[in-house]
Design an enzyme around this catalytic site. Structure first.
Site, mmCIF file in Angstrom:
data_model
loop_
_atom_site.group_PDB
_atom_site.id
_atom_site.type_symbol
_atom_site.label_atom_id
_atom_site.label_comp_id
_atom_site.label_asym_id
_atom_site.label_seq_id
_atom_site.Cartn_x
_atom_site.Cartn_y
_atom_site.Cartn_z
ATOM 1 N N HIS A 122 0.854 -1.187 0.000
ATOM 2 C CA HIS A 122 0.000 0.000 0.000
ATOM 3 C C HIS A 122 0.892 1.240 0.000
ATOM 4 O O HIS A 122 1.996 1.205 0.524
ATOM 5 C CB HIS A 122 -0.942 0.009 1.214
ATOM 6 C CG HIS A 122 -0.253 -0.249 2.515
ATOM 7 N ND1 HIS A 122 0.157 -1.515 2.912
ATOM 8 C CD2 HIS A 122 0.129 0.589 3.498
ATOM 9 C CE1 HIS A 122 0.739 -1.438 4.094
ATOM 10 N NE2 HIS A 122 0.747 -0.156 4.471
ATOM 11 N N MET A 123 0.406 2.295 -0.626
ATOM 12 C CA MET A 123 1.141 3.555 -0.720
ATOM 13 C C MET A 123 0.577 4.534 0.300
ATOM 14 O O MET A 123 -0.635 4.746 0.360
ATOM 15 C CB MET A 123 0.990 4.144 -2.125
ATOM 16 C CG MET A 123 1.684 5.471 -2.321
ATOM 17 S SD MET A 123 3.466 5.344 -2.538
ATOM 18 C CE MET A 123 3.565 4.782 -4.217
#
Length: 164
Positions: free
Chosen positions: A124-125
Site C-alpha cells: 500500500h502507498m
C-alpha cells in the site's frame, strides 16, 4: 520520569493480529468487500485499487492507496494496477491539499517488515500530509502522537471533497 498513559498504543500493537483473526484474512482485502465505506474509512474506489484512511495515522489525513489484489510484490503489479494506484495518489494529494492545506507531503511504500511495513503481506502507498511543527518530543519520549482531528470528521470532509 513521569509516565503518560496511552492505551491506544496497545490497540495498534495488537490490531494486525486481531484484524486477521476477525476477518479470516487481510483487512485490506476484507474491508472493500463491505458496503460500509464510512465504517472502514474507505474514501474512494477504483477498478483495481482504492483509497482508505489510516486508522492509526502519523498525521491527520494520513491516507493509503491499496490494490484490491492481495500482493506484497511491487514488481508483480499489473500496468493497470500501477497506473490506478498512482492516479489515486495524485487525487489524494489534490484533495488533501484543498481540504487540509498542508505545507508538504510524504508519499511512499514500506515494502517488507524490515523496511517498516506494519502490514507486510499487502502493499500500500502512504500519502501523509505534513505541517511545520507537526512533530515534537511526544512520539520520541512518550510513544504518543497527538492528533488534532477525529478520524470520522476527517473522513467526512475528505469524502465531500473527493471528485465524483
Amino acid at each position: 520520569m513521569d509516565s503518560l498513559y496511552a492505551p491506544w498504543r496497545m490497540q495498534y500493537i495488537l490490531s494486525n493480529a486481531e484484524k486477521k483473526e476477525e476477518s479470516g484474512g487481510c483487512f485490506f482485502c476484507e474491508y472493500p468487500k463491505s458496503d460500509d465505506d464510512e465504517k472502514h474509512l474507505i474514501l474512494a474506489r477504483g477498478k483495481y485499487c482504492y483509497v482508505i484512511m489510516n486508522a492509526y495515522p502519523y498525521n491527520p489525513g494520513h491516507l493509503m492507496a491499496v490494490p484490491y489484489r492481495h500482493t506484497a510484490d511491487f514488481e508483480n503489479l499489473s500496468p493497470e494496477e500501477t497506473a490506478e494506484l498512482m492516479a489515486l495518489c495524485q487525487t489524494s494529494h489534490k484533495v488533501l491539499a484543498k481540504v487540509m492545506t498542508p505545507q508538504g507531503f510524504n508519499l511512499g511504500m514500506n515494502l517488507g517488515r524490515i523496511a517498516g511495513a506494519g502490514v507486510d503481506d499487502h502493499l500500500h502507498m502512504h500519502i501523509v500530509p505534513r505541517w511545520s511543527g507537526d512533530t515534537n518530543f511526544m512520539p520520541v519520549l512518550a510513544e504518543v502522537r497527538v492528533l488534532s482531528q477525529a478520524l470520522n470528521d476527517a473522513w467526512k470532509k475528505l469524502k465531500a471533497a473527493w471528485p465524483k
